[in-house]
Write a protein that holds these residues in place. Structure first.
Motif, mmCIF file in Angstrom:
data_model
loop_
_atom_site.group_PDB
_atom_site.id
_atom_site.type_symbol
_atom_site.label_atom_id
_atom_site.label_comp_id
_atom_site.label_asym_id
_atom_site.label_seq_id
_atom_site.Cartn_x
_atom_site.Cartn_y
_atom_site.Cartn_z
ATOM 1 N N ALA A 32 59.774 16.738 40.558
ATOM 2 C CA ALA A 32 59.649 15.333 40.176
ATOM 3 C C ALA A 32 60.969 14.864 39.568
ATOM 4 C CB ALA A 32 58.515 15.136 39.182
ATOM 5 N N LEU A 33 61.317 13.621 39.860
ATOM 6 C CA LEU A 33 62.533 13.013 39.324
ATOM 7 C C LEU A 33 62.164 11.707 38.642
ATOM 8 C CD1 LEU A 33 65.653 12.910 39.079
ATOM 9 C CD2 LEU A 33 65.677 11.692 41.270
ATOM 10 N N ASP A 34 62.390 11.664 37.335
ATOM 11 C CA ASP A 34 62.111 10.462 36.543
ATOM 12 C C ASP A 34 60.709 9.915 36.808
ATOM 13 O OD1 ASP A 34 64.636 10.605 35.406
ATOM 14 O OD2 ASP A 34 65.550 9.372 36.964
ATOM 15 N N GLY A 35 59.736 10.830 36.867
ATOM 16 C CA GLY A 35 58.342 10.443 37.028
ATOM 17 C C GLY A 35 57.872 10.294 38.460
ATOM 18 N N THR A 36 58.796 10.280 39.431
ATOM 19 C CA THR A 36 58.423 10.191 40.841
ATOM 20 C C THR A 36 58.273 11.590 41.407
ATOM 21 O OG1 THR A 36 59.572 8.081 41.136
ATOM 22 C CG2 THR A 36 59.094 9.359 43.115
ATOM 23 N N VAL A 37 57.087 11.919 41.886
ATOM 24 C CA VAL A 37 56.827 13.252 42.418
ATOM 25 C C VAL A 37 57.329 13.330 43.854
ATOM 26 C CG1 VAL A 37 55.067 14.981 42.935
ATOM 27 C CG2 VAL A 37 54.834 13.520 40.912
ATOM 28 N N LEU A 38 58.173 14.320 44.132
ATOM 29 C CA LEU A 38 58.743 14.523 45.462
ATOM 30 C C LEU A 38 58.035 15.646 46.212
ATOM 31 C CD1 LEU A 38 62.526 14.244 44.502
ATOM 32 C CD2 LEU A 38 61.004 12.441 45.357
ATOM 33 N N THR A 39 57.605 16.666 45.472
ATOM 34 C CA THR A 39 56.868 17.786 46.043
ATOM 35 C C THR A 39 55.733 18.149 45.101
ATOM 36 O OG1 THR A 39 58.827 18.724 47.133
ATOM 37 C CG2 THR A 39 56.981 20.212 46.767
ATOM 38 N N ASP A 40 54.556 18.326 45.662
ATOM 39 C CA ASP A 40 53.412 18.824 44.896
ATOM 40 C C ASP A 40 52.500 19.549 45.878
ATOM 41 O OD1 ASP A 40 51.392 19.444 43.195
ATOM 42 O OD2 ASP A 40 50.857 17.378 42.680
ATOM 43 N N THR A 41 52.695 20.842 45.986
ATOM 44 C CA THR A 41 51.931 21.605 46.981
ATOM 45 C C THR A 41 50.444 21.629 46.664
ATOM 46 O OG1 THR A 41 52.414 23.667 45.782
ATOM 47 C CG2 THR A 41 53.902 23.062 47.577
ATOM 48 N N ALA A 42 50.086 21.466 45.393
ATOM 49 C CA ALA A 42 48.667 21.482 45.028
ATOM 50 C C ALA A 42 47.919 20.318 45.667
ATOM 51 C CB ALA A 42 48.508 21.444 43.516
#
Length: 369
Positions: free
Chosen positions: A62-72
């Motif tokens: 995540a970058l500054d609250g924006t999630v880029l990857t979340d495999t879950a």
């Protein structure tokens, strides 16, 4: 905030061993986060996962609250939508295009609504105005890396990813490009994730340092905190090990050829520096460049004699006949490398007051904080 947590495995090749990556760290933004460690420890793999070029077995970016990857949750933002500007060891410029066309290709990748540096700003900062009509084949290695950096910046990234961009350059070209990375950091304030195994790049660039070994995070924090820890063999075991000091250029004495640098707990006289008074610097004081005395010394040519307290004494990693001491000069920690014989002869012990002796010419390196 840049937040990275990744797990990934590679099966062993025939007759070899597999590799497992299991890391997590967080770093404030804007700022430069440096991944440091030996070859094969997972640095470039982490960069690829952050860029979206690798789907990890498990993890979250995540970058500054924006999630880029979340495999879950099955989220994987495509690489082209992450707004990450990537600069590799090799510049990877389009050989059939001029420098200007390579740069404008980067600008065309910027979202229409994105804010950031303009074409003229980037060209001026990187000093590549005279190269615009040339082709990559006619550029030096340092010039190609400048153009690659410019192309990445013109895409107006939210995160700049640098995969050992100086590793393929000779020393003069490194000296040419490293200050440009500092200027990019200070001028455009784009968060940067920088991969290296060179301490000079750590000293000059890092706001947050992440130490990696064999696919694991050994420690993370500021360079000042980590470089003064004798319990981290990855740093303390090097012959150029030493504490990074955050200093202020307090003044110059051209007649003596010296500058005075103030730090928390004391001052240092160093060879005359070009920076104006008031500039903040970070300098590495190598452990091997510090001598100790148990009484105030007299009749020495050494300019810097710093009252200090011995905080700890322990074995020097990788050297059975040497000892690593951690001193405190006011609140500032220093490392000192001595022989076991010297420690015994002086009768040194934790809590003891000593004087740290540092030659001015020990400081032939360093850069803006």
């Amino acid at each position: 905030m840049l937040e990275v947590a990744l797990r990934h495995d590679w099966p062993p090749p025939r007759g070899g061993e597999g590799f497992s990556l299991d890391i997590a760290f967080a770093a404030p933004t804007p700022g430069v986060t440096v991944l440091f460690g030996p070859s094969g420890c997972g640095k470039s793999t982490i960069l690829a996962a952050v860029a979206g070029l690798l789907r990890p077995r498990a993890g979250r970016v995540a970058l500054d609250g924006t999630v880029l990857t979340d495999t879950a949750s099955g989220l994987l933002v495509p690489a082209e939508r992450r707004r990450c500007g990537v600069v590799f060891q090799e510049a990877r410029l389009f050989p059939h295009l001029s420098v200007e066309s390579n740069l404008r290709y980067g600008a065309r990748r910027a979202p229409r609504e994105a804010t950031g540096p303009g074409f003229g700003d980037v060209v001026a900062l990187l000093g590549i105005g005279g190269l615009l009509r040339r082709r990559p084949a006619g550029l030096s290695g340092g010039e190609r890396q400048r153009v690659a950096l410019g192309r990445a910046l013109l895409a107006r990234p939210l995160l700049l990813l640098l995969d050992e961009p100086l590793a393929s350059l000779d020393l003069p070209r490194r000296a040419e490009v490293l200050p440009l990375l500092e200027r990019v950091r200070d001028t455009f304030r784009v968060p940067m994730l920088h991969v290296t195994h060179a301490l000079e790049e750590v000293d000059r660039l890092a706001d947050t340092l992440v130490l990696l070994q064999a696919g694991r995070v050994l420690a993370s924090g500021t360079p000042e905190a980590l470089t003064s820890r004798p319990d981290l063999p990855l740093l303390a075991g090097r012959r150029d090990a030493g504490a990074v000091l955050r200093c202020l250029v307090a003044g110059h004495d051209p007649g003596r050829g010296l500058s005075r640098l103030d730090f928390a707990g004391g001052s240092l006289l160093v060879p005359l520096r070009p920076e104006p008074a008031g500039t903040r610097l970070r300098l590495r004081l190598r452990a091997r460049d510090v001598a100790l005395a148990t009484r105030p010394p007299e009749g020495l040519a050494t300019h810097n004699v710093l009252p200090a307290t011995v905080e700890s004494i322990g074995p020097a990693p990788g050297s059975p006949h040497e000892v690593l001491l951690r001193l405190l000069v006011g609140p500032t920690p220093l490392l000192v490398r001595l022989t076991r014989d010297a420690v015994g002869t002086l009768g040194l012990a934790p809590g003891q007051g000593v004087w740290a002796l540092v030659k001015s010419i020990a400081f032939d390196h360093g850069g803006p904080a």
